[in-house]
Design a protein around this motif. Sequence first.
Motif, short mmCIF file in Angstrom:
data_model
loop_
_atom_site.label_atom_id
_atom_site.label_comp_id
_atom_site.label_asym_id
_atom_site.label_seq_id
_atom_site.Cartn_x
_atom_site.Cartn_y
_atom_site.Cartn_z
N SER A 1 -4.80 -12.53 -2.94
CA SER A 1 -4.46 -13.57 -1.88
C SER A 1 -3.60 -13.11 -0.70
CB SER A 1 -3.80 -14.67 -2.47
OG SER A 1 -2.40 -14.45 -3.15
N VAL A 2 -3.11 -11.79 -0.89
CA VAL A 2 -2.31 -11.34 0.22
C VAL A 2 -2.87 -10.76 1.31
CG1 VAL A 2 -0.02 -11.12 -1.13
CG2 VAL A 2 -1.34 -9.37 -1.12
N HIS A 3 -3.96 -10.10 1.13
CA HIS A 3 -4.61 -9.44 1.87
C HIS A 3 -5.08 -10.18 3.23
CE1 HIS A 3 -4.63 -5.44 -0.22
NE2 HIS A 3 -4.71 -6.48 -1.32
N PRO A 4 -5.68 -11.42 3.03
CA PRO A 4 -5.77 -12.00 4.59
C PRO A 4 -4.67 -12.12 5.42
CG PRO A 4 -6.74 -12.98 2.66
CD PRO A 4 -5.99 -11.99 1.92
N ILE A 5 -3.31 -12.37 4.71
CA ILE A 5 -2.19 -12.31 5.58
C ILE A 5 -2.27 -11.23 6.31
CG2 ILE A 5 0.22 -12.66 5.29
CD1 ILE A 5 -0.21 -14.24 2.73
N TYR B 1 4.35 -1.05 -3.70
CA TYR B 1 4.41 -0.27 -4.86
C TYR B 1 3.48 -0.56 -5.82
CZ TYR B 1 6.66 2.43 -8.37
OH TYR B 1 7.04 3.76 -9.05
N VAL B 2 2.18 -0.23 -5.59
CA VAL B 2 0.93 -0.19 -6.21
C VAL B 2 0.40 0.91 -6.60
CG1 VAL B 2 -1.20 -1.26 -6.11
CG2 VAL B 2 0.62 -2.23 -5.00
N LEU B 3 0.27 1.35 -7.77
CA LEU B 3 -0.23 2.59 -8.30
C LEU B 3 -1.46 2.29 -9.43
CD1 LEU B 3 3.12 4.52 -8.93
CD2 LEU B 3 1.32 4.98 -7.21
N PRO B 4 -2.66 3.07 -9.51
CA PRO B 4 -2.67 4.48 -8.95
C PRO B 4 -2.76 4.30 -7.45
CG PRO B 4 -4.56 3.90 -9.94
CD PRO B 4 -3.69 2.81 -10.36
N LEU B 5 -2.72 5.53 -6.77
CA LEU B 5 -2.97 5.34 -5.29
C LEU B 5 -4.21 4.91 -4.61
CD1 LEU B 5 -1.23 8.72 -4.07
CD2 LEU B 5 0.04 6.67 -4.20
N SER B 6 -5.48 4.81 -5.70
CA SER B 6 -6.78 4.35 -5.22
C SER B 6 -6.40 2.79 -5.16
CB SER B 6 -7.56 4.61 -5.88
OG SER B 6 -7.08 4.29 -7.49
N PHE B 7 -5.81 2.21 -5.95
CA PHE B 7 -5.21 0.74 -5.66
C PHE B 7 -4.40 0.59 -4.35
CE2 PHE B 7 -4.99 -0.91 -10.00
CZ PHE B 7 -6.37 -0.39 -10.53
N MET B 8 -3.47 1.48 -4.09
CA MET B 8 -2.55 1.26 -2.86
C MET B 8 -3.43 1.62 -1.71
SD MET B 8 0.69 3.65 -1.69
CE MET B 8 1.52 3.39 -2.99
N ALA B 9 -4.42 2.43 -1.64
CA ALA B 9 -5.31 2.64 -0.70
C ALA B 9 -5.96 1.36 0.03
CB ALA B 9 -6.27 3.69 -0.92
N LEU B 10 -6.11 0.60 -0.89
CA LEU B 10 -6.76 -0.72 -0.52
C LEU B 10 -5.76 -1.75 0.74
CD1 LEU B 10 -8.01 -2.25 -3.83
CD2 LEU B 10 -9.26 -1.12 -2.04
N TRP B 11 -4.42 -1.13 0.51
CA TRP B 11 -3.50 -1.75 1.58
C TRP B 11 -3.52 -1.19 2.90
CZ3 TRP B 11 0.30 -5.55 -0.03
CH2 TRP B 11 -0.15 -6.03 -1.33
N GLU C 1 -5.80 -3.47 7.64
CA GLU C 1 -4.66 -3.89 7.04
C GLU C 1 -3.33 -3.27 7.43
OE1 GLU C 1 -4.79 -5.55 3.07
OE2 GLU C 1 -7.10 -5.51 3.25
N PHE C 2 -2.53 -2.75 6.83
CA PHE C 2 -1.39 -1.99 7.17
C PHE C 2 -1.94 -0.54 7.56
CE2 PHE C 2 0.71 -4.56 4.09
CZ PHE C 2 2.03 -4.92 4.86
N HIS C 3 -1.00 0.14 8.55
CA HIS C 3 -1.51 1.24 9.18
C HIS C 3 -0.81 2.39 7.86
CE1 HIS C 3 -1.02 -1.30 12.55
NE2 HIS C 3 -1.75 -0.61 13.20
N GLN C 4 0.35 2.10 7.46
CA GLN C 4 0.71 3.08 6.22
C GLN C 4 1.34 2.33 5.00
OE1 GLN C 4 4.06 4.65 8.30
NE2 GLN C 4 2.78 6.52 9.24
N THR C 5 1.39 3.04 3.87
CA THR C 5 2.11 2.61 3.08
C THR C 5 2.92 3.76 2.63
OG1 THR C 5 0.26 3.27 1.48
CG2 THR C 5 0.68 0.89 1.78
N PHE C 6 4.10 3.49 1.85
CA PHE C 6 4.93 4.52 1.37
C PHE C 6 4.13 5.30 0.17
CE2 PHE C 6 8.21 2.11 3.11
CZ PHE C 6 8.71 2.74 4.16
N ASN C 7 3.91 6.52 -0.04
CA ASN C 7 3.51 7.32 -1.03
C ASN C 7 4.54 7.39 -2.18
OD1 ASN C 7 2.28 8.93 -2.84
ND2 ASN C 7 1.20 10.31 -1.23
#
Length: 560
Positions: free
Chosen positions: A257-261, A283-293, A298-304
């Motif tokens: 539900s957060v992605h549309p935001i 803070y979402v792992l594995p990185l394949s999940f984080m990549a959806l952000w 959506e976001f330009h970057q996330t922290f690895n």
Amino acid sequence: MRVDTAPKHAARSTSEWWRSAIIYQVYPRSFADSNGDGMGDLPGITSRMGSLASLGIDAIWLSPFMRSPQKDAGYDVSDYTDVDPLFGTLQDFDAMVSAAHAAGIRVLIDLVPNHTSSQHRWFQAALAAVEGSPEREFYHFKDGRGESGELPPNNWLSLFGGPAWTRTTNADGSLGQWYCHLFDSSQPDLNWENPLVQEAFEDILRFWLDRGVDGFRVDQPHAMGKAPGLPDHPDIERAGAGFIEGEPSPPMWFQESVHPIFRRWRAVLDSYEGERAMCGEAYVLPLSFMALWVRPDEFHQTFNFRFLDSEWNSQIIFETINESFAAFDAVGAPSTWVLSNHDVIRHASRMGGVKGRPTASDGIGPKSAQPDRELGLKRARAATLFTLALPGSMYLYQGEELGLPEHTTLADEFRQDPTFYRTGGVRVGRDGCRVPLPWEAGAGPANGFNSTGKAWLPQPEIYAEYSRDRQDGVQGSTLELYKLAIRLRKELKLGDGSFEWVPEFTNEKTLGFRNGEILVIHNFGSEPLQLPALKIVASSQNGLTLGATLSADQTVWLAV
Ligand code: GLC
């Protein structure tokens, strides 16, 4: 190590700044204190802008300076559109942004949307209002379980220790509903299903964008959505306050539900001129999940966080880098690289023989085994040089350019991190990485942090050795190593460059990769490594010359 099947990363021709930027985290409380009250401030940052510029960074990210009772060092905001008097005024903020822009430095600010301070007027109104009222709909208020509501509404835990629920008291003194807080009880979680909350935050984004900020670092975005009805965590025994990697989202973390935001936030940023950007602390792992952000809208970057979490060992770093390029390239986003921040043990100490996950925010206290300072610094310098040659964007945390160690002997009486108090001192917490910076050795008891020597956390004596003035212009110093590597990275366009492993140097003892015309080798082994006869471009090992050997725990950049 299977180099032949490992991902390769192609150079990019696009040049949006955030794809390759070096972003330096300023922790305002501890950067520079202009008025001598012991707390860093915005005019302090402005006064040191020249030092930031000389480092060659592209942007700064400021941890929170907004109005706050400071129960979690400002990550408990009571007014999102004002500066806390501890740090100055809105005019001081404007002056700081102008000085940064004049120095060619962009400014990202921290936005904390998952929770407010319990002192925020929304929460105060919610407490004063009755159950089921629109005011309470700003947060997650629920009746307790048990005969008289004496048990928390569900089994969720706080990341800072203890339950994620606190019970309220009604105006007549009787016990009332409970409210949810994934962090401290002074940080109630907002209800992001409420359109009024969503609108309010879009206004907050615009307030700061109108003031000229270049973007945001967004705190705990993966906590904002909660599963409807706030059900129990199905596997709390295994997950604790967190989640189990690779398994579906638990009721309080990375809800769809957060992605549309964030798509709407991206549209807000895109409606402004200049390349405004936002980095999610997802803070979402594995990185394949984080990549959806970091999909394109959506976001330009996330922290690895995988990289930050990784033990510095060749096999683990090999796998982490592979996972990073595979995940982020799949969505066309840059990977970020990060070794330290205000929540983890500084890497110069972490790498000095102390085990444990850096992101567990456990800290190192006087009673724990103490890290080996020399070894830690050697490894930290080499790890940074290795990392600075990777394509993508890199985050630096203030003080790491000085090789600053963690304050590992801080006495309990000075501790401020809620983690310490909520765990009865079992986890000493994050204060050790948040100590004020030493600028000039012997310039007052706080080494130039201010002129009075007052400091909200005292520096350990050894900090004088690491002062900036002792390193500035001094060949071989950690500061000069950072400056050189950042300058070369830019000149050689490594941030937008390519990546592939070099089989000859990729094994249990060494890692070697190419980025364009640069060959990077890190020696993870215990024996010196004979280097190919190539020109040395940069090295963490002082005095390294052509034909020499690369010592253990050192990195070199060679021209191919
Ligand atoms: C983030 C911040 C951390 C803070 C927490 C709660 O993880 O980096 O410092 O305590 O969120 O806001």
